[in-house]
Design a protein around this motif. Sequence first.
Motif, PDB file in Angstrom:
ATOM      1  N   PRO A  31      -6.803  10.146  -2.516  1.00 48.86           N
ATOM      2  CA  PRO A  31      -5.469   9.666  -2.904  1.00 48.86           C
ATOM      3  C   PRO A  31      -4.566   9.390  -1.702  1.00 48.86           C
ATOM      4  N   TRP A  32      -4.932   9.900  -0.529  1.00 46.78           N
ATOM      5  CA  TRP A  32      -4.162   9.638   0.686  1.00 46.78           C
ATOM      6  C   TRP A  32      -4.689   8.410   1.431  1.00 46.78           C
ATOM      7  N   MET A  33      -5.690   7.749   0.803  1.00 44.84           N
ATOM      8  CA  MET A  33      -6.260   6.552   1.411  1.00 44.84           C
ATOM      9  C   MET A  33      -6.275   5.378   0.434  1.00 44.84           C
ATOM     10  N   LEU A  34      -6.279   5.660  -0.856  1.00 43.19           N
ATOM     11  CA  LEU A  34      -6.349   4.619  -1.875  1.00 43.19           C
ATOM     12  C   LEU A  34      -5.402   4.961  -3.022  1.00 43.19           C
ATOM     13  N   CYS A  35      -4.479   4.055  -3.311  1.00 43.32           N
ATOM     14  CA  CYS A  35      -3.502   4.244  -4.383  1.00 43.32           C
ATOM     15  C   CYS A  35      -3.603   3.078  -5.358  1.00 43.32           C
ATOM     16  N   THR A  36      -3.182   3.308  -6.573  1.00 39.85           N
ATOM     17  CA  THR A  36      -3.190   2.249  -7.566  1.00 39.85           C
ATOM     18  C   THR A  36      -1.999   1.323  -7.358  1.00 39.85           C
TER      19      THR A  36
ATOM     20  N   VAL B 212       1.435   6.878  -0.825  1.00 43.93           N
ATOM     21  CA  VAL B 212       1.498   5.431  -0.598  1.00 43.93           C
ATOM     22  C   VAL B 212       1.854   5.137   0.856  1.00 43.93           C
ATOM     23  N   TYR B 213       2.844   5.862   1.393  1.00 45.40           N
ATOM     24  CA  TYR B 213       3.242   5.634   2.782  1.00 45.40           C
ATOM     25  C   TYR B 213       2.105   5.954   3.745  1.00 45.40           C
ATOM     26  N   VAL B 214       1.418   7.071   3.503  1.00 48.66           N
ATOM     27  CA  VAL B 214       0.317   7.470   4.387  1.00 48.66           C
ATOM     28  C   VAL B 214      -0.830   6.462   4.301  1.00 48.66           C
ATOM     29  N   ALA B 215      -1.190   6.069   3.062  1.00 46.24           N
ATOM     30  CA  ALA B 215      -2.281   5.103   2.896  1.00 46.24           C
ATOM     31  C   ALA B 215      -1.932   3.763   3.530  1.00 46.24           C
ATOM     32  N   THR B 216      -0.677   3.353   3.431  1.00 46.14           N
ATOM     33  CA  THR B 216      -0.249   2.100   4.063  1.00 46.14           C
ATOM     34  C   THR B 216      -0.368   2.184   5.579  1.00 46.14           C
ATOM     35  N   PHE B 217       0.056   3.304   6.142  1.00 45.10           N
ATOM     36  CA  PHE B 217      -0.010   3.472   7.594  1.00 45.10           C
ATOM     37  C   PHE B 217      -1.458   3.496   8.089  1.00 45.10           C
ATOM     38  N   ARG B 218      -2.334   4.154   7.327  1.00 48.96           N
ATOM     39  CA  ARG B 218      -3.730   4.264   7.753  1.00 48.96           C
ATOM     40  C   ARG B 218      -4.473   2.935   7.625  1.00 48.96           C
ATOM     41  N   LYS B 219      -3.994   2.038   6.756  1.00 44.42           N
ATOM     42  CA  LYS B 219      -4.630   0.729   6.584  1.00 44.42           C
ATOM     43  C   LYS B 219      -3.695  -0.398   7.041  1.00 44.42           C
ATOM     44  N   TRP B 220      -2.927  -0.121   8.078  1.00 47.55           N
ATOM     45  CA  TRP B 220      -1.903  -1.061   8.500  1.00 47.55           C
ATOM     46  C   TRP B 220      -2.496  -2.393   8.958  1.00 47.55           C
ATOM     47  N   LYS B 221      -3.674  -2.357   9.575  1.00 45.42           N
ATOM     48  CA  LYS B 221      -4.284  -3.574  10.103  1.00 45.42           C
ATOM     49  C   LYS B 221      -5.068  -4.350   9.044  1.00 45.42           C
ATOM     50  N   SER B 222      -5.183  -3.803   7.848  1.00 47.11           N
ATOM     51  CA  SER B 222      -5.920  -4.496   6.785  1.00 47.11           C
ATOM     52  C   SER B 222      -5.085  -5.629   6.204  1.00 47.11           C
ATOM     53  N   CYS B 223      -5.756  -6.616   5.685  1.00 43.88           N
ATOM     54  CA  CYS B 223      -5.078  -7.765   5.076  1.00 43.88           C
ATOM     55  C   CYS B 223      -5.092  -7.634   3.560  1.00 43.88           C
ATOM     56  N   VAL B 224      -3.958  -7.886   2.940  1.00 48.22           N
ATOM     57  CA  VAL B 224      -3.840  -7.801   1.484  1.00 48.22           C
ATOM     58  C   VAL B 224      -4.483  -9.035   0.872  1.00 48.22           C
ATOM     59  N   PRO B 225      -5.401  -8.878  -0.078  1.00 49.09           N
ATOM     60  CA  PRO B 225      -6.037 -10.044  -0.715  1.00 49.09           C
ATOM     61  C   PRO B 225      -5.030 -10.851  -1.522  1.00 49.09           C
ATOM     62  N   GLU B 226      -5.259 -12.146  -1.604  1.00 49.32           N
ATOM     63  CA  GLU B 226      -4.356 -13.014  -2.357  1.00 49.32           C
ATOM     64  C   GLU B 226      -4.448 -12.771  -3.854  1.00 49.32           C
ATOM     65  N   ASP B 227      -5.629 -12.402  -4.337  1.00 45.95           N
ATOM     66  CA  ASP B 227      -5.816 -12.142  -5.763  1.00 45.95           C
ATOM     67  C   ASP B 227      -5.444 -10.684  -6.060  1.00 45.95           C
ATOM     68  N   PRO B 228      -4.392 -10.433  -6.854  1.00 51.01           N
ATOM     69  CA  PRO B 228      -3.996  -9.050  -7.162  1.00 51.01           C
ATOM     70  C   PRO B 228      -5.097  -8.257  -7.863  1.00 51.01           C
TER      71      PRO B 228
ATOM     72  N   LYS C  17      -0.812  -2.595   0.973  1.00 51.50           N
ATOM     73  CA  LYS C  17      -1.978  -2.194   1.754  1.00 51.50           C
ATOM     74  C   LYS C  17      -2.560  -0.879   1.241  1.00 51.50           C
ATOM     75  N   ALA C  18      -1.705  -0.064   0.618  1.00 52.82           N
ATOM     76  CA  ALA C  18      -2.179   1.229   0.109  1.00 52.82           C
ATOM     77  C   ALA C  18      -3.176   1.052  -1.025  1.00 52.82           C
ATOM     78  N   ALA C  19      -3.183  -0.111  -1.705  1.00 49.85           N
ATOM     79  CA  ALA C  19      -4.077  -0.349  -2.838  1.00 49.85           C
ATOM     80  C   ALA C  19      -5.303  -1.168  -2.457  1.00 49.85           C
ATOM     81  N   ILE C  20      -5.504  -1.444  -1.159  1.00 40.97           N
ATOM     82  CA  ILE C  20      -6.680  -2.200  -0.726  1.00 40.97           C
ATOM     83  C   ILE C  20      -7.918  -1.312  -0.830  1.00 40.97           C
TER      84      ILE C  20
END
Length: 500
Positions: free
Chosen positions: A203-208, A147-163, A193-196
């Motif tokens: 698994p190091w780029m996308l988490c549930t 989760v930490y790695v995926a968050t760091f790698r997608k740090w500039k991504s925006c979390v969608p409003e719809d879960p 961001k890890a679930a975007i």
Amino acid sequence: MCLLTLSVSLPSLRPPECAPGIADHNCPKASTLQKGIFFLALYIIAVGTGGTKPNISTMGADQFDEFEPKERSYKLSFFNWWFFSIFLGTLFSNTFLIYIQDNVGWAVGYGLPTIGLGISIFVFMVGTPLYRHKLPSGSPLTRMLQVYVATFRKWKSCVPEDPKELHELSMEDYACKGRNRIDRSTSLSFLDKAAIKTGQTSPWMLCTVTQVEETKQMTKMIPILITTIMPSTLMIQSTTLFIKQGITLDKRMGPHFDIPPACLTAFVTIFMLISIVVYDRVFVPVIRRYTKNPRGITMLQRLGIGLVLHVIIMVTACLAERKRLSVARENGLFGQHDTLPLTIFILLPQFALTGVADNFVDIAKMEIFYDQAPEGMKSLGTAYFTTSLGLGSFLSTVLLSAVANITQRHGHKGWILNNLNTSRLDYYYVFLAILSLLNFLFFVVVAKFYAYNVDVTQNKYGLEMILASTQEDNAKIRQSTPQPDAKSWENKAVVPSASP
């Protein structure tokens, strides 16, 4: 324990005894082999303790069925009685075994717990088929790191409003694995961001979302873990400096018996055992009537009371030390081995309060780290408990060494010397009291912003009850509604319809 017993039993593995009349610094030193065997035994015990303590407590709590109301209520008191059994064994070791070691020998003193440990392993193996087992779900540290790695790698991504746009598995997938799905929460939202979804499935780029929420739950307990390090540091004083104080005092208990200073820690255990019973059987039932909380008070409130008690303990220890030093000055007893005409029981209040404080702090932090950890990370949660103990021990050594060195600079006598009768432990206890007070204030801030996790098990239990109730209602409706038999349907089928 076998190595430790051998190191004090076999002549080849222990240093020669010092001849009578020879100073300690002139005694024969232990060889490299003897030191190696001894420290190897201690390190193995440390590693074994780190592996067994978190898992034993977690496994014990897992034996209760969350969906059975009676067992669920028993589980609320489990850690109280789990600690009760542990400290009952501690009381045995602090009294009987210490007496055996001092009066019979170290070989017997270590041999008896070795035999007891062997019996415990046998009982555990015999009862294995009767335990409730939970299948392993992989390393919790790996899942958190993903989760930490995926968050760091997608740090500039925006979390969608719809879960629903975040990556998550279906309920059926979790049901097959015997796990619960966790809905998205607002805490530590940057980890979402890890679930975007970005098209990559590593698994190091996308988490549930559930994996992200598990990581959130473990991460937000780290500030609480930090606040429990200081009380663990203070707990070490009861087995080190408090004992050294007792060595300088009058140890007579009656005309024919001297109490060993190390046995003073038995008072910590005794008062903890008493306070556990009073807390579980008296305090909780009474306070529950007003708070409507099944635990009586919240887990953080219990921990906070313990932190306040630790401040009081250090103030009490400071007052006892000032009295001890005043007796030393009045009688001119400044020798390292001088015994002061002051009873050792002047230290009883600080040992007794330590036992009561441990009831609040140790049990509360064990409950928090277990209860607030997600279902697949309970062992890691209870490992936080042992981590705070280990870090507290290291911090105690660091603080003691630092204060001793700093206070001896520029020609000053220093607060902590080999000779306690010329030291100023009262100043050191004031220093620890100030640190404890600051730690409590930090805890108040942490507790104010901490949000308890939604009880997933309780929600699931309630949902199942609602579904069961709905099914029963539907069944009653079907039974009360007359159903046409096959013959009436057959007659209805052959009746010709009227022409328009």
